[in-house]
Structure formats: structure tokens, C-alpha cells
Scaffold this active site. Sequence first.
Site, PDB file in Angstrom:
ATOM      1  N   ASP A 175       1.046  -0.934   0.325  1.00 46.54           N
ATOM      2  CA  ASP A 175       0.013   0.006  -0.272  1.00 46.54           C
ATOM      3  C   ASP A 175       0.641   1.037   0.174  1.00 46.54           C
ATOM      4  O   ASP A 175       0.727   2.779  -0.544  1.00 46.54           O
ATOM      5  CB  ASP A 175      -1.252   0.040   1.644  1.00 46.54           C
ATOM      6  CG  ASP A 175      -1.940  -0.690   1.149  1.00 46.54           C
ATOM      7  OD1 ASP A 175      -2.330  -1.709   0.336  1.00 46.54           O
ATOM      8  OD2 ASP A 175      -2.922  -0.692   1.606  1.00 46.54           O
ATOM      9  N   ARG A 215      16.302   0.809 -13.871  1.00 43.58           N
ATOM     10  CA  ARG A 215      15.601   0.049 -14.064  1.00 43.58           C
ATOM     11  C   ARG A 215      13.878   0.142 -13.611  1.00 43.58           C
ATOM     12  O   ARG A 215      14.231  -0.518 -12.667  1.00 43.58           O
ATOM     13  CB  ARG A 215      15.660  -1.536 -14.848  1.00 43.58           C
ATOM     14  CG  ARG A 215      14.369  -1.882 -15.485  1.00 43.58           C
ATOM     15  CD  ARG A 215      15.685  -3.673 -15.999  1.00 43.58           C
ATOM     16  NE  ARG A 215      13.968  -4.590 -15.360  1.00 43.58           N
ATOM     17  CZ  ARG A 215      13.438  -5.529 -15.069  1.00 43.58           C
ATOM     18  NH1 ARG A 215      14.177  -5.558 -13.755  1.00 43.58           N
ATOM     19  NH2 ARG A 215      12.614  -6.445 -15.114  1.00 43.58           N
ATOM     20  N   HIS A 270       4.773  -5.920 -14.497  1.00 42.68           N
ATOM     21  CA  HIS A 270       6.450  -6.429 -13.061  1.00 42.68           C
ATOM     22  C   HIS A 270       5.093  -7.078 -11.897  1.00 42.68           C
ATOM     23  O   HIS A 270       5.781  -6.331 -11.189  1.00 42.68           O
ATOM     24  CB  HIS A 270       6.943  -5.343 -12.827  1.00 42.68           C
ATOM     25  CG  HIS A 270       8.281  -6.275 -12.330  1.00 42.68           C
ATOM     26  ND1 HIS A 270       9.554  -5.582 -12.707  1.00 42.68           N
ATOM     27  CD2 HIS A 270       8.599  -6.777 -11.284  1.00 42.68           C
ATOM     28  CE1 HIS A 270      10.580  -6.682 -11.644  1.00 42.68           C
ATOM     29  NE2 HIS A 270      10.123  -7.755 -10.576  1.00 42.68           N
ATOM     30  N   ASN A 328       8.462  -9.221 -16.900  1.00 45.64           N
ATOM     31  CA  ASN A 328       9.391  -9.662 -15.951  1.00 45.64           C
ATOM     32  C   ASN A 328       9.340 -10.585 -15.707  1.00 45.64           C
ATOM     33  O   ASN A 328       8.213 -11.522 -15.141  1.00 45.64           O
ATOM     34  CB  ASN A 328       9.913  -8.993 -15.246  1.00 45.64           C
ATOM     35  CG  ASN A 328      10.579  -8.789 -14.466  1.00 45.64           C
ATOM     36  OD1 ASN A 328      11.815  -8.746 -14.174  1.00 45.64           O
ATOM     37  ND2 ASN A 328      10.531  -9.761 -12.881  1.00 45.64           N
ATOM     38  N   GLU A 329      10.264 -11.842 -15.975  1.00 44.28           N
ATOM     39  CA  GLU A 329      10.122 -13.414 -15.497  1.00 44.28           C
ATOM     40  C   GLU A 329       8.788 -13.766 -15.556  1.00 44.28           C
ATOM     41  O   GLU A 329       7.468 -14.312 -14.553  1.00 44.28           O
ATOM     42  CB  GLU A 329      10.370 -12.958 -13.737  1.00 44.28           C
ATOM     43  CG  GLU A 329      11.715 -12.565 -13.351  1.00 44.28           C
ATOM     44  CD  GLU A 329      11.744 -13.035 -11.698  1.00 44.28           C
ATOM     45  OE1 GLU A 329      10.903 -13.243 -11.281  1.00 44.28           O
ATOM     46  OE2 GLU A 329      12.915 -13.076 -11.370  1.00 44.28           O
ATOM     47  N   ASN A 386      17.676 -12.328 -15.144  1.00 44.77           N
ATOM     48  CA  ASN A 386      17.260 -12.423 -13.815  1.00 44.77           C
ATOM     49  C   ASN A 386      18.867 -13.183 -13.563  1.00 44.77           C
ATOM     50  O   ASN A 386      17.583 -14.822 -13.690  1.00 44.77           O
ATOM     51  CB  ASN A 386      16.022 -12.012 -13.271  1.00 44.77           C
ATOM     52  CG  ASN A 386      15.412 -11.090 -13.720  1.00 44.77           C
ATOM     53  OD1 ASN A 386      16.511  -9.649 -14.381  1.00 44.77           O
ATOM     54  ND2 ASN A 386      14.161 -10.703 -13.361  1.00 44.77           N
ATOM     55  N   TYR A 392      20.183 -15.429  -9.584  1.00 44.07           N
ATOM     56  CA  TYR A 392      20.732 -15.049  -8.012  1.00 44.07           C
ATOM     57  C   TYR A 392      21.114 -16.190  -7.679  1.00 44.07           C
ATOM     58  O   TYR A 392      22.122 -15.998  -7.006  1.00 44.07           O
ATOM     59  CB  TYR A 392      18.816 -14.803  -7.313  1.00 44.07           C
ATOM     60  CG  TYR A 392      18.799 -13.302  -7.990  1.00 44.07           C
ATOM     61  CD1 TYR A 392      18.514 -12.026  -7.027  1.00 44.07           C
ATOM     62  CD2 TYR A 392      17.713 -13.264  -8.591  1.00 44.07           C
ATOM     63  CE1 TYR A 392      17.695 -11.332  -7.015  1.00 44.07           C
ATOM     64  CE2 TYR A 392      16.949 -12.630  -8.736  1.00 44.07           C
ATOM     65  CZ  TYR A 392      17.235 -11.089  -8.097  1.00 44.07           C
ATOM     66  OH  TYR A 392      16.376  -9.927  -8.557  1.00 44.07           O
ATOM     67  N   GLU A 402      18.287  -8.319 -13.672  1.00 48.97           N
ATOM     68  CA  GLU A 402      19.039  -8.635 -12.519  1.00 48.97           C
ATOM     69  C   GLU A 402      19.340  -9.297 -11.378  1.00 48.97           C
ATOM     70  O   GLU A 402      19.701 -10.444 -12.068  1.00 48.97           O
ATOM     71  CB  GLU A 402      17.230  -9.397 -11.776  1.00 48.97           C
ATOM     72  CG  GLU A 402      16.204  -7.797 -11.371  1.00 48.97           C
ATOM     73  CD  GLU A 402      14.563  -9.065 -11.431  1.00 48.97           C
ATOM     74  OE1 GLU A 402      14.854  -9.542 -10.397  1.00 48.97           O
ATOM     75  OE2 GLU A 402      13.881  -7.970 -11.615  1.00 48.97           O
TER      76      GLU A 402
END
Length: 510
Positions: free
Chosen positions: A83, A108, A153, A197-198, A334, A336, A404
Site C-alpha cells: 500500500d 530500470r 512486473h 518480467n519473469e 535475472n 540469483y 537483476e
Amino acid sequence: MLQINGDNVKSHLLLILCAITLSTAELHKDTQTKKFPDGFLFGASTSAYQIEGAWNVDGKSENIWDHITHKIPCFLSNCDTGDVAANSYYLYKRDVEMMRELGLDFYRFSISWTRILPTSFPDKINEAGKNYYNNLINEMLKYNITPMVTLYHGDLPQKLQQIGGWTNPEVSKWFSDYARVAFELFGDRVKHWFTLNEPKETCNQDYATGFRDLSGIADYLCAKNVLLAHGKAYEVYNNEFRASQNGNVGIVVSVKWYEPETEKEIDAAEDVAIFEWGQFIHPIFSETGDFPKKMKERIAKKSAEQGFPSSRLPNFSPEEVELVRGSADFFGLNHYSTCIAYRNESINGLYESPSYHDDMNVITYTPNDWKSTESASTNVSWGFYKVLTKIRNDYGNPPIYITENGFNSEIGGILDDNRMSYLKSYLNAMLDAISEGSDIRLYSIWSLMDNFEWGTGYKSKYGLYEVNYTSGKFERVPRKSAYFYRNVLKTRVLDINFEPDMSVPICEEN
């Protein structure tokens, strides 16, 4: 985490851990600085729902995350919502100031579909939303920071979700209409666009999509429609905007490395890569297009065995194959982490059938020894190198934008040596891939600042800047890693032994 069995497991894990130890040792032995290629760009990434806040003001309508986080009882731990998030709707000038402090080449960020088109359709453009993104873009350009924009996204309009969302075949048209509006409004200044995205996470994270009971059906419908949405948006840009705006368009795929547990598990590791990210890469970047052949054959065979009259994986028509094939000017990546993959008799009956994981038929896990006591992240940079090498070898060495890469700390604080160590290791692995010919054009860290991290809310902290969520002012304070990243951008070299001097405020560094 799933436990693995077998007499030889310990020896295999020891081999893996020895390889990691040697890799880490080599990294820390390297006292030479490594130069980044001329023209290489550095940036940072965020997304609209994760930082903006202002969820129901100035004409913005409800998206799927607004909807799910307001459910009663609370859906997420601590009843976290986006929020307010990092309050960037009101603090965007401070965000740009942080970009300047770091010396970013680009930033980005994503556009909120419902902030621009509150009805979900282009019949009404929200002036306040348009003004917000214009102000952000213009503030960045004032300081020569290049805006790079993600159209989607994770924050689908709730109105569209109620009529099927990404499983509705019409969604590709809805998305391309939205993309056209964004190109018209901002394309005179934005020259780098990421459509979605993804896509795998878009289709498989059932807490947001509501597909929990339809795995193996809804997720494949979603996959096809996401790819068509991307293809149509790319077509819109090509046909209507490329000549006048001279930009580029791509997609962002999340790519883990899956290391086979033993030499016998090479097929298992390849299978999970095909299902997890090959289903989105192959249709765009392969010479033939379409879903990967092995995936199509596996699902068709299992569907027949389960009594389905046709494959649960939807077909692309020849025209759709051509729409999607080649529909990217670059490969947005991306990355990780890395996992171990294996398949043995313990998998029998493990997954519900039919389902995505039953079709894939592979078990993945992260060894406990890889995990930091302070973080859910792992520092396994050799997996990053292997991902980049595989993409170069399998898909014709496309231009890669690393969109990312980052480290999740669950402790917080500004002395984040683990994050700094992670960045050194992963940048080093990326430079190794570049030295061997991978066409990597830019690197973007996730994230510029702490934000709402989807299923984990505010527990996970990825930011170069710590955000104070308790004061009500959302102060942004640079972490030690911000000073390190600042030095990389300033010198354009990676110095493994660099230690930041935090006694000098980052805004005063020259």
C-alpha cells in the site's frame, strides 16, 4: 528442503563443495583488478508495486497484489502489503538523487498498468499516472540517467484477473494495447523496453495468479499467452514506433543454474532447465521457435496416459510461432542462485498428477552448506558463469542485459559485507564469461533500495539503500555495498580487495 538419499550422496556433495571452495579461493587470490569493457553500462532495478505505494490514489485502480494483500485473514506474514511500500510515488526525486550518488548509467523501473489505464483498457488514460512517470523520466534525464522501462512486473489489473487473466486468450491483445499507450506516452524519451518480467514466475506463482488447483493446465495456457503478448507488443513497436523512436525491445527471463547431482543426473538438470526457463527462451531465441521439443513430447505422452484427448500444453499455430520467434532485440536475464538437480525412485508419487512438477519430474534442492546464516541467498557464482556460457553456446550468443542480480539479507543494517562479497563474486564470474565471448552489455543490481518482496513482504532486504519503514519518512540510507558499487561505477574496474571508506558520506564522494 527435500532430503536426498543414497550411499554416494556425501561423496558427491563433498566434490561439489570442494569445487565451490576452490572457486572462492581463486576469487580471493586474485589481487588484480579487472576492467569492464568500454561502453559497459551499470544500473539498478525496481518495480512499481514493490516501491511506489499510493495504491489507491490519483485514479489508480486495483491490481492483483492490491487484491490479494487485502484479503482477510491476512495472506502474507505480518499482514504486509504494498500500500505504501517505499513511498516512491512521493519520493521519486530522492530516488533519482540516490541514482546520482551511485553514479548509475541507467535505472530500470516498471510502469503500473492500473496507474496508467485504470479501466485496464486504453479508453481512459489516467493523467495523474502519466504525469508521475513523465516526472520520474524527466528527472532522470536531467542528470543523464537513462530510463529503462518494464511494462509488466507482476501487477496485472484485477479486473482482467477476474475474467481469466493470463489464461484468457484475449490477454495478449489487452497487453499489446497497453504497450502501445506506453510507447506513445514515453517512447520519445525511453529507448529500452522490457515487455514482461519473469514469465515463469508470472505463470507459476499461484498465490498471486490463483492457479494452485490447475497446475499442468493453467500455467501452460498462461505461458503461451505471455509469449504471444510479448510477441504482439514487439510487433506493435516494430510496425508503429521503431522508425521514429529508434529504441529496442526485449523480455526478461529468470534463469537459475541447475547443477546435476552426479554425472548420471545430467538429463535431469537439462530437463528442469527446459521447463523452468527453456519454455520461454526457446520460442524466442532458438532457430526453430515453438516450445522445446522435449517438453512438448513429455507433456503429450503424460497427457495421453492420464486420459486427456490432447496434450495439456497448448499448440502454437505456424503464424504464432513466427510472431514470437526472434521477437527480442536482447536477452534480459535475472539470476540469483543455483540448485542441485536429480531424479531417482524417490520421485515416484512425489508430485500431484497432473501438474507442472510431475511433468518436469525432477527434484531440486539447495545444499545447507551453501546457505548463509543471515540470508536465504547463496553465493554460488560459478552457476552464474555456467548460465551465461550456456546461453552463448545454445542460443547464438544474443546481446545479454543482466536485469537483476542481488543478495537477500534478512537482518538488515548498513554493514552488509555478505552482499558486498556476493557482488564481487558474481561480477567476477560475469567478467569471466565476457572474456570468453559472451555478449553482455549491461548489469543491473536488484535493488536500488529495500522494497516489498512479494511473498516475503518486508522481511527480505535486497537494497543498496536501507529504507526506514518505521519512522514514517522512509529515509534511504546507503549500505556498505552502495559504496562498493559506487566505486565500481566510478573506476569501471572490479577490485576484489576494495574496502569502502564509509566515513565520507556517499553524496560527497568525487
